[in-house]
Design a protein around this motif. Structure first.
Motif, PDB file in Angstrom:
ATOM      1  N   HIS A 109      37.382  36.794  36.498  1.00 30.81           N
ATOM      2  CA  HIS A 109      36.515  36.836  37.686  1.00 30.81           C
ATOM      3  C   HIS A 109      35.561  35.642  37.724  1.00 30.81           C
ATOM      4  N   TYR A 129      45.246  35.135  40.557  1.00 31.49           N
ATOM      5  CA  TYR A 129      45.981  34.655  41.718  1.00 31.49           C
ATOM      6  C   TYR A 129      45.009  34.335  42.844  1.00 31.49           C
ATOM      7  N   TYR A 146      40.460  35.836  45.818  1.00 37.47           N
ATOM      8  CA  TYR A 146      41.258  35.755  44.597  1.00 37.47           C
ATOM      9  C   TYR A 146      41.514  37.171  44.098  1.00 37.47           C
ATOM     10  N   GLN A 147      42.440  37.299  43.152  1.00 36.36           N
ATOM     11  CA  GLN A 147      42.764  38.612  42.612  1.00 36.36           C
ATOM     12  C   GLN A 147      43.072  38.466  41.125  1.00 36.36           C
ATOM     13  N   CYS A 148      42.466  39.317  40.306  1.00 32.30           N
ATOM     14  CA  CYS A 148      42.755  39.373  38.880  1.00 32.30           C
ATOM     15  C   CYS A 148      43.637  40.593  38.620  1.00 32.30           C
ATOM     16  N   VAL A 149      44.811  40.366  38.045  1.00 33.48           N
ATOM     17  CA  VAL A 149      45.788  41.427  37.834  1.00 33.48           C
ATOM     18  C   VAL A 149      46.058  41.561  36.336  1.00 33.48           C
TER      19      VAL A 149
END
Length: 78
Positions: free
Chosen positions: A42, A77, A58-61
């Motif tokens: 993040h 991403y 954005y995206q944290c997976v």
């Protein structure tokens, strides 16, 4: 021959109006990094948006890896 030219011109005009009215496709998210910790994912995601490296969001997976230590990774991403 004149009918063939007229038909070709009509096809070109119809095709060009279809493309002129089409909206651009949404860009697919790009992998920007892999991290061990959620907080680091993040932090880098926010940093990239604030400094113009990529437009938000954005995206944290989380991808678990049961045989690994740490037990998985965070993929960013954007």
């Amino acid at each position: 021959m004149r009918n063939l030219k007229t038909a070709l011109l009509a096809a070109v005009l119809v095709g060009s109006t279809v493309f002129a009215g089409a909206a651009p496709a949404q860009a697919a998210p790009i992998l920007r990094g892999v991290y061990y910790e959620n907080s680091e994912c993040h932090r880098v995601g926010n940093y990239g948006i604030q400094n113009g490296y990529w437009p938000g969001p954005y995206q944290c997976v989380w991808y678990p890896v049961p045989t690994n230590n740490p037990p998985g990774f965070w993929f960013l991403y954007a």
